[in-house]
Design a protein around this motif. Sequence first.
Motif, short mmCIF file in Angstrom:
data_model
loop_
_atom_site.label_atom_id
_atom_site.label_comp_id
_atom_site.label_asym_id
_atom_site.label_seq_id
_atom_site.Cartn_x
_atom_site.Cartn_y
_atom_site.Cartn_z
N ARG A 252 0.80 -1.22 0.00
CA ARG A 252 0.00 0.00 0.00
C ARG A 252 0.84 1.27 0.00
N HIS A 253 2.18 1.11 0.09
CA HIS A 253 3.07 2.27 0.09
C HIS A 253 4.27 2.03 -0.82
N LEU A 254 4.01 1.44 -1.97
CA LEU A 254 5.11 1.10 -2.87
C LEU A 254 5.90 2.32 -3.31
N GLY A 255 5.23 3.46 -3.41
CA GLY A 255 5.91 4.67 -3.82
C GLY A 255 6.69 5.35 -2.71
N GLU A 256 6.55 4.82 -1.46
CA GLU A 256 7.18 5.48 -0.31
C GLU A 256 8.23 4.61 0.38
N VAL A 257 8.02 3.29 0.38
CA VAL A 257 8.94 2.41 1.11
C VAL A 257 10.34 2.52 0.52
N GLY A 258 11.29 2.91 1.39
CA GLY A 258 12.65 3.13 0.90
C GLY A 258 13.40 1.84 0.67
N ASN A 259 13.57 1.04 1.71
CA ASN A 259 14.33 -0.20 1.58
C ASN A 259 13.94 -1.16 2.69
N GLN A 260 14.61 -2.29 2.71
CA GLN A 260 14.29 -3.33 3.69
C GLN A 260 14.55 -2.86 5.11
N THR A 261 15.60 -2.07 5.30
CA THR A 261 15.93 -1.57 6.64
C THR A 261 14.80 -0.72 7.20
N ASP A 262 14.23 0.17 6.38
CA ASP A 262 13.12 1.01 6.83
C ASP A 262 11.94 0.15 7.27
N LEU A 263 11.66 -0.89 6.50
CA LEU A 263 10.53 -1.76 6.81
C LEU A 263 10.77 -2.53 8.11
N CYS A 264 12.01 -3.00 8.30
CA CYS A 264 12.35 -3.74 9.52
C CYS A 264 12.22 -2.86 10.76
N GLU A 265 12.62 -1.61 10.64
CA GLU A 265 12.51 -0.69 11.77
C GLU A 265 11.05 -0.43 12.11
N ARG A 266 10.22 -0.28 11.09
CA ARG A 266 8.80 -0.01 11.32
C ARG A 266 8.13 -1.17 12.04
N PHE A 267 8.51 -2.41 11.70
CA PHE A 267 7.85 -3.57 12.29
C PHE A 267 8.72 -4.27 13.35
N ALA A 268 9.78 -3.59 13.78
CA ALA A 268 10.61 -4.04 14.89
C ALA A 268 11.13 -5.46 14.71
N ILE A 269 11.71 -5.74 13.53
CA ILE A 269 12.31 -7.05 13.24
C ILE A 269 13.74 -6.81 12.77
N SER A 270 14.67 -7.64 13.24
CA SER A 270 16.05 -7.49 12.79
C SER A 270 16.13 -7.81 11.29
N ARG A 271 17.05 -7.14 10.60
CA ARG A 271 17.13 -7.27 9.15
C ARG A 271 17.45 -8.70 8.72
N SER A 272 18.39 -9.33 9.40
CA SER A 272 18.79 -10.69 9.02
C SER A 272 17.65 -11.68 9.26
N TYR A 273 16.97 -11.55 10.40
CA TYR A 273 15.86 -12.45 10.71
C TYR A 273 14.70 -12.22 9.74
N PHE A 274 14.45 -10.96 9.41
CA PHE A 274 13.38 -10.63 8.48
C PHE A 274 13.64 -11.25 7.11
N SER A 275 14.89 -11.16 6.66
CA SER A 275 15.25 -11.71 5.34
C SER A 275 14.95 -13.21 5.29
N ARG A 276 15.35 -13.91 6.35
CA ARG A 276 15.18 -15.37 6.38
C ARG A 276 13.70 -15.75 6.46
N THR A 277 12.99 -15.10 7.39
CA THR A 277 11.57 -15.45 7.56
C THR A 277 10.75 -15.04 6.34
#
Length: 356
Positions: A252-277
């Motif tokens: 719903r925010h394809l035009g705004e989401v910067g990168n994976q790090t921004d998304l991980c911070e928003r949903f409080a998940i570590s980047r490495s764990y998020f990538s795997r899951t």
Amino acid sequence: MIRTVIVDDEYIARKGLRETIDWGKYDMEIVGEADSGRQALELVKTKPVDLMLVDITMPQMTGLELIRELRKAAPEVLSVVVTCHVGFEYARDAIREGAIDYLVKTELAEEEGAEENLKRISRKVHRLLERRRGEGRMTQESEELVLKGLCEEIWFVDRGELELLLESIRALSAVSSAFRRQVNEVLKEQQALYRIPAGRVSMGIPDEIYTADMLAGCVEQMANDIYTYFAGTGYREEILLSVLQAVNYMMRHLGEVGNQTDLCERFAISRSYFSRTFRDILGVNFLDYVQYARIQEAKKLLRERSVKTDEVAAAVGLDNVKYFNKVFSRAVGMSPAAYRRQAWNRSDQEEDGDEG
């Protein structure tokens, strides 16, 4: 405004909630406080209340016990549990007793956490209040509410969202063939968005479904089937919900989401764990999914006659139209213009068939 009451046995906690949050920003108004479950039950007898924010660990009468009593004494009052604990077992217990959601106090203390959580709560409350006050509402508005719930929430994992959706469905007077077609279009988009294999889960409403209760039963069974599919990945419910909420937000925010790090911070998940899951749950890595999501959304927008190609490109986060054309053509096998002509021709043929 959502007429809200804070229920907490600690004065400092009540004062903190009341004074540190700009409630008007979320269309809420604090109309009262209670320091116990008993006082809260007395309060609803004397003034109109839409929502209670209930501390879960009060003495004498716990928050869950209060919610249980509210269902008997004032079923029109909605409730949200406020807790110091982070854990889905509390959410499940609260929702089982009738709460529509839960809040973690530490998250409310942070501006970003408060905003994200209270916007979610406000949206849920307004949806339920619209449902309860809308018995005389036009059918079209009821249908729009159902379609919005199907699109915007993780109703097949979040039991609270499912209950809200089912309640909206049961408010329908009937299920027309046109509305059934709309629902199926949305479900088809959701199946593509969450990469749910058609062979594993049937996401569609059969023609023989024509009443609200039949549709509600069909959607509930579908939710159970989808949940079973995702649970098969071996991840706990809270992990599934976090990843799927991230997907939903990104779409719903394809035009705004910067990168994976921004998304991980928003949903409080570590980047490495998020990538795997993410890879395990969606079956594809994050970067490939972003490209996939952009193409899916571009297809949807290109089918709209009022949206220009440059607007489609910007909406999916590819401002350079030339680059967008290249990416789309490589993924779909035809240019955006050719896809649009094909989609419009198909739509015109279907309309002619309906008229015939």
